[in-house]
Write a protein that holds these residues in place. Structure first.
Motif, mmCIF file in Angstrom:
data_model
loop_
_atom_site.group_PDB
_atom_site.id
_atom_site.type_symbol
_atom_site.label_atom_id
_atom_site.label_comp_id
_atom_site.label_asym_id
_atom_site.label_seq_id
_atom_site.Cartn_x
_atom_site.Cartn_y
_atom_site.Cartn_z
ATOM 1 N N GLN A 4 -8.879 7.821 -3.632
ATOM 2 C CA GLN A 4 -8.317 7.282 -2.392
ATOM 3 C C GLN A 4 -6.894 7.774 -2.149
ATOM 4 O O GLN A 4 -6.273 7.378 -1.160
ATOM 5 C CB GLN A 4 -8.333 5.751 -2.450
ATOM 6 C CG GLN A 4 -9.724 5.165 -2.551
ATOM 7 C CD GLN A 4 -9.708 3.645 -2.697
ATOM 8 O OE1 GLN A 4 -8.737 2.978 -2.357
ATOM 9 N NE2 GLN A 4 -10.791 3.099 -3.213
ATOM 10 N N ARG A 50 0.809 -1.212 0.000
ATOM 11 C CA ARG A 50 0.000 0.000 0.000
ATOM 12 C C ARG A 50 0.848 1.270 0.000
ATOM 13 O O ARG A 50 1.919 1.311 0.619
ATOM 14 C CB ARG A 50 -0.933 -0.007 1.208
ATOM 15 C CG ARG A 50 -1.956 -1.139 1.184
ATOM 16 C CD ARG A 50 -2.888 -1.033 2.365
ATOM 17 N NE ARG A 50 -2.209 -1.328 3.635
ATOM 18 C CZ ARG A 50 -2.694 -1.005 4.822
ATOM 19 N NH1 ARG A 50 -3.844 -0.364 4.914
ATOM 20 N NH2 ARG A 50 -2.035 -1.336 5.920
ATOM 21 N N ASN A 56 -0.051 5.608 0.131
ATOM 22 C CA ASN A 56 -0.946 6.759 0.104
ATOM 23 C C ASN A 56 -0.117 8.028 0.030
ATOM 24 O O ASN A 56 0.938 8.121 0.667
ATOM 25 C CB ASN A 56 -1.835 6.768 1.349
ATOM 26 C CG ASN A 56 -2.787 5.601 1.374
ATOM 27 O OD1 ASN A 56 -2.547 4.611 2.042
ATOM 28 N ND2 ASN A 56 -3.858 5.717 0.612
ATOM 29 N N SER A 110 -4.240 6.892 -3.540
ATOM 30 C CA SER A 110 -3.432 5.688 -3.356
ATOM 31 C C SER A 110 -2.766 5.268 -4.660
ATOM 32 O O SER A 110 -3.217 5.604 -5.765
ATOM 33 C CB SER A 110 -4.289 4.540 -2.827
ATOM 34 O OG SER A 110 -5.214 4.102 -3.803
ATOM 35 N N ASN A 128 -1.213 1.666 -5.066
ATOM 36 C CA ASN A 128 -0.821 0.380 -4.500
ATOM 37 C C ASN A 128 -0.136 -0.505 -5.537
ATOM 38 O O ASN A 128 -0.539 -0.566 -6.697
ATOM 39 C CB ASN A 128 -2.030 -0.347 -3.926
ATOM 40 C CG ASN A 128 -2.608 0.370 -2.723
ATOM 41 O OD1 ASN A 128 -1.998 1.290 -2.178
ATOM 42 N ND2 ASN A 128 -3.807 -0.030 -2.336
#
Lengths: 117, 114
Positions: free
Chosen positions: B71, B22, B24, B73, B75
């Motif tokens: 989000q 992950r 962010n 993000s 990933n």
């Protein structure tokens, strides 16, 4: 094949010594960077240079200086090494070709693990 | 200020299992995003990058990453992990000033069980 080389893979120095870490790139890149890497802290920028004789402080410049006399070579200098400068030092370079973020695509050397005793 | 967070410091997966690391980021505009891998004692190697366009990007060694703006993000994924994937992985974002500087996450160490 692009290449960034660093003068030493491992280095052991004594407290108070002046230490030179050398980095050479063969890609004709304008930007060069020095980072230190410590467990849990990721990579932290010490200094970077965007042209010969030009430099800018990064996030943790204290205790370090740099020199860039030629485009392909960027030196990191520890004026008086201390034990808290024991770390992995990584050099990187990138081109200033301002196309779609390519300026951020950095190429890294193998690193120098410096131990100060 | 811009930042990158990798929530997982260590991850262990079995060989052949799928992987997701992950990442962010905080950044107002469309970011330039990168994943790098560092094998033990080595420098960083670029796995993949996102600049614009298709939000699913393919990289080297069978890795891919998906940019999700909603989000914040980016990933990293791999469908089947190999023992040689054991390494440290860094997510990074280009800074807002178009200087070429990258902001790195703290890194995620991947261990692969046989």
């Amino acid at each position: 094949d692009v290449k960034v080389t660093q003068s030493s893979r491992y280095l052991v120095k004594r407290t108070g010594e002046k230490v030179f870490l050398e980095c050479v790139q063969d890609m004709d890149h304008e930007n060069m960077f020095w980072y230190r890497q410590d467990p849990g802290l990721g990579l932290r920028l010490i200094y970077f240079s965007y042209d010969v004789k030009m430099k800018e402080k990064g996030d943790i410049p204290e205790g370090y200086s740099v020199s860039r006399e030629k485009k392909e070579r960027f030196s990191l200098i520890l004026e008086s090494a201390s034990t808290n400068q024991t770390s992995m030092y990584l050099c990187a370079s990138s081109s200033i070709t301002r196309t779609s973020g390519s300026i951020y695509e950095q190429y890294f050397g193998p690193g120098t693990r410096l131990t100060v005793t | 200020a811009q930042s990158v967070t990798q929530p997982d410091i260590h991850i262990t997966v079995s060989e052949g299992a799928s992987l997701e690391l992950r990442c962010n980021y905080s950044y107002g505009a469309t970011p330039y995003l990168f994943w790098y891998v560092q094998s033990p004692g080595q420098g960083l190697q670029l796995l993949l990058k996102y600049f614009s366009g298709d939000t699913l990007v393919q990289g080297i060694k069978g890795f891919e990453a998906e940019f999700k703006r909603s989000q914040s993000s980016f990933n990293l994924r791999k469908p089947s992990v190999h023992w040689s994937d054991a390494a440290e992985y860094f997510c990074a974002v280009g800074d807002a000033g178009n200087t070429g500087k990258l902001i790195f996450g703290q890194g995620t160490t991947l261990q692969v069980k046989p």
